[in-house]
Design a protein around this motif. Sequence first.
Motif, PDB file in Angstrom:
ATOM      1  N   ALA A 187       0.682  -1.112  -0.135  1.00 48.46           N
ATOM      2  CA  ALA A 187      -0.170   0.049   0.105  1.00 48.46           C
ATOM      3  C   ALA A 187       0.848   1.157  -0.110  1.00 48.46           C
ATOM      4  O   ALA A 187       0.411   2.274  -0.662  1.00 48.46           O
ATOM      5  CB  ALA A 187      -1.002   0.050   1.215  1.00 48.46           C
TER       6      ALA A 187
ATOM      7  N   VAL B 120      -4.861   1.616   2.369  1.00 49.89           N
ATOM      8  CA  VAL B 120      -5.043   0.154   2.962  1.00 49.89           C
ATOM      9  C   VAL B 120      -6.768   0.016   3.106  1.00 49.89           C
ATOM     10  O   VAL B 120      -7.216  -0.864   2.937  1.00 49.89           O
ATOM     11  CB  VAL B 120      -4.495   0.160   4.474  1.00 49.89           C
ATOM     12  CG1 VAL B 120      -5.263  -0.934   5.327  1.00 49.89           C
ATOM     13  CG2 VAL B 120      -2.929   0.209   4.283  1.00 49.89           C
TER      14      VAL B 120
ATOM     15  N   MET C 170      -8.074  -0.192  -1.185  1.00 50.80           N
ATOM     16  CA  MET C 170      -7.256  -0.903  -1.935  1.00 50.80           C
ATOM     17  C   MET C 170      -8.122  -2.128  -2.140  1.00 50.80           C
ATOM     18  O   MET C 170      -8.431  -2.771  -3.293  1.00 50.80           O
ATOM     19  CB  MET C 170      -6.049  -1.181  -1.689  1.00 50.80           C
ATOM     20  CG  MET C 170      -4.984  -0.151  -2.126  1.00 50.80           C
ATOM     21  SD  MET C 170      -3.252  -0.552  -1.889  1.00 50.80           S
ATOM     22  CE  MET C 170      -2.943  -1.978  -2.846  1.00 50.80           C
TER      23      MET C 170
END
Length: 125
Positions: A45, A99, A102
């Motif tokens: 990430a 985070v 995604m």
Amino acid sequence: MLQRASWRLAVLMGANSRTYKFALGQALLEFGRTGQEEVLFAEFAAAYSLGMVRHLAQDPRAPHPVELGEKDFLTVADQESAVTLDAGRPTERLLAAAVRSMPMMVMQKFHNLRGDSAVPTPSMS
């Protein structure tokens, strides 16, 4: 050969209309070059977030017709880009937004093509 064609299809003909796929592709290639077979999601990430702000700095996105708000990843990327670029790493706020977004956005849409089809992938059996 199929992997290269599949990659090209996803990048050029992907159904997603935003810039996520460029940053995702860059992060995948970055980790692929290292030969790592596993990468922590937070580490991935971070690479994805940094790639996104670098991409936005080079090629600003077109205005979105609807304001998506403070929880939208691209909104946060726009707001955190200067600090992220100066530091050479994503801010905590940007990393948290990546985070959060995604799994729901780019990881679900990267391989989808227009017309409700997906990029062909080789069998893993």
